[in-house]
Design a protein around this motif. Structure first.
Motif, PDB file in Angstrom:
ATOM      1  N   ILE A 124       0.855  -1.188   0.000  1.00 21.51           N
ATOM      2  CA  ILE A 124       0.000   0.000   0.000  1.00 21.51           C
ATOM      3  C   ILE A 124       0.890   1.236   0.000  1.00 21.51           C
ATOM      4  O   ILE A 124       1.781   1.360   0.821  1.00 21.51           O
ATOM      5  CB  ILE A 124      -0.913   0.056   1.249  1.00 21.51           C
ATOM      6  N   HIS A 156      -4.274   8.656   2.096  1.00 19.32           N
ATOM      7  CA  HIS A 156      -4.769   7.821   3.193  1.00 19.32           C
ATOM      8  C   HIS A 156      -6.090   7.128   2.826  1.00 19.32           C
ATOM      9  O   HIS A 156      -6.969   6.965   3.677  1.00 19.32           O
ATOM     10  CB  HIS A 156      -4.930   8.643   4.489  1.00 19.32           C
ATOM     11  N   ALA A 158      -6.508   3.977   1.649  1.00 20.25           N
ATOM     12  CA  ALA A 158      -6.585   2.514   1.731  1.00 20.25           C
ATOM     13  C   ALA A 158      -7.565   2.114   2.825  1.00 20.25           C
ATOM     14  O   ALA A 158      -7.582   2.709   3.912  1.00 20.25           O
ATOM     15  CB  ALA A 158      -5.203   1.938   2.010  1.00 20.25           C
ATOM     16  N   VAL A 160      -7.783  -1.197   3.674  1.00 25.07           N
ATOM     17  CA  VAL A 160      -7.269  -2.494   4.126  1.00 25.07           C
ATOM     18  C   VAL A 160      -5.816  -2.315   4.553  1.00 25.07           C
ATOM     19  O   VAL A 160      -5.237  -1.253   4.354  1.00 25.07           O
ATOM     20  CB  VAL A 160      -7.363  -3.552   2.996  1.00 25.07           C
ATOM     21  N   LYS A 161      -5.241  -3.378   5.147  1.00 24.39           N
ATOM     22  CA  LYS A 161      -3.845  -3.323   5.578  1.00 24.39           C
ATOM     23  C   LYS A 161      -3.033  -4.361   4.812  1.00 24.39           C
ATOM     24  O   LYS A 161      -3.585  -5.359   4.331  1.00 24.39           O
ATOM     25  CB  LYS A 161      -3.743  -3.622   7.079  1.00 24.39           C
ATOM     26  N   VAL A 162      -1.720  -4.161   4.743  1.00 25.16           N
ATOM     27  CA  VAL A 162      -0.851  -5.141   4.088  1.00 25.16           C
ATOM     28  C   VAL A 162      -1.017  -6.490   4.788  1.00 25.16           C
ATOM     29  O   VAL A 162      -1.025  -6.564   6.016  1.00 25.16           O
ATOM     30  CB  VAL A 162       0.623  -4.674   4.142  1.00 25.16           C
ATOM     31  N   ASP A 164      -3.747  -8.360   4.635  1.00 25.30           N
ATOM     32  CA  ASP A 164      -5.179  -8.711   4.715  1.00 25.30           C
ATOM     33  C   ASP A 164      -5.568  -9.597   3.533  1.00 25.30           C
ATOM     34  O   ASP A 164      -5.141  -9.361   2.391  1.00 25.30           O
ATOM     35  CB  ASP A 164      -6.054  -7.448   4.655  1.00 25.30           C
TER      36      ASP A 164
END
Ligand SMILES: [Zn+2]
Length: 225
Positions: A124, A156, A158, A160-162, A164
């Motif tokens: 991301i 900012h 995104a 989701v998180k890396v 996921d």
């Protein structure tokens, strides 16, 4: 070979046409004295532009694309909404080389982007803001090693998180107008597992499989329950 020649003719005749237009505006006799030259220049510009668009842009070989039926990809926005393709594969300017198989889907800033295909969030970058050289991008890695890329997302933006795991249709980001762009859109492409370039794909919810520039397409991508 055709691409650079046509592109040069197109650009040179465009400059000539602009020069004549400039002269015509500031000096009325200029138009009368150069009428035939002006018409000719505009004709060359228009013809080279048309030839360029017809022969040098768009999907080159549809047999390279996987079949639409059973494609694991759907259009990355809410079902029922139609969106315009501003640039398709092998476009006039930026969809060349690495980005040959990219699409620009026009959408207002802040539109919820849905995962086109299930996978794991690989990277991301959403720390940039505003138009400029640096673009935000979100990558989703798929089971076959290919990556889907969603570019120009909002600062900012995104969701989701890396790492996921995401399902097809899951909201992953808010679209934006960040980086090398002059209008709000999502630049979408799929990269092969060696990351050497974008690859041709089809969408299961696009009737012919491959979206084309200048057309609207309606998503059938449903959020998972
Ligand atoms: Zn693009």
């Amino acid at each position: 070979v055709t691409y650079p020649i046509l592109a040069s003719v197109f650009i040179l005749s465009l400059f000539a046409a602009l020069f004549f237009a400039y002269g015509a505006v500031f000096k009325s006799s200029f138009w009368q004295n150069n009428k035939s030259k002006i018409y000719l220049t505009f004709a060359i510009w228009f013809i080279s532009y048309a030839l360029f668009i017809v022969f040098c842009t768009g999907p080159q070989d549809l047999s390279l694309y996987p079949p639409q039926v059973n494609s694991p990809y759907k259009l990355p926005w809410k079902a029922g909404v139609s969106r315009f393709v501003a640039q398709g594969n092998r476009s006039f300017t930026s969809h060349r080389d690495f980005h040959e198989y990219a699409w620009d889907f026009v959408m207002p800033n802040g539109t919820i982007v849905l995962a086109a295909r299930a996978g794991r969030v690989g990277k991301i970058e959403d720390g940039f803001d505003g138009v400029g050289l640096n673009s935000n991008v979100l990558l989703i890695e798929h089971e076959d090693g290919a990556f889907s890329a969603y570019a120009h997302i909002r600062f900012h933006g995104a969701l989701v998180k890396v790492g996921d795991l995401v399902q097809q249709g899951q909201p992953i980001a808010l679209s934006g107008m960040v980086g090398q762009t002059i209008f709000p859109h999502l630049h979408f492409y799929v990269v092969n597992k060696d990351q050497t370039g974008s690859i041709p794909i089809s969408f299961s919810d696009v009737p012919e499989g491959v979206p084309l520039a200048g057309h609207f397409y309606t998503s059938k991508n449903e959020e998972p329950r």
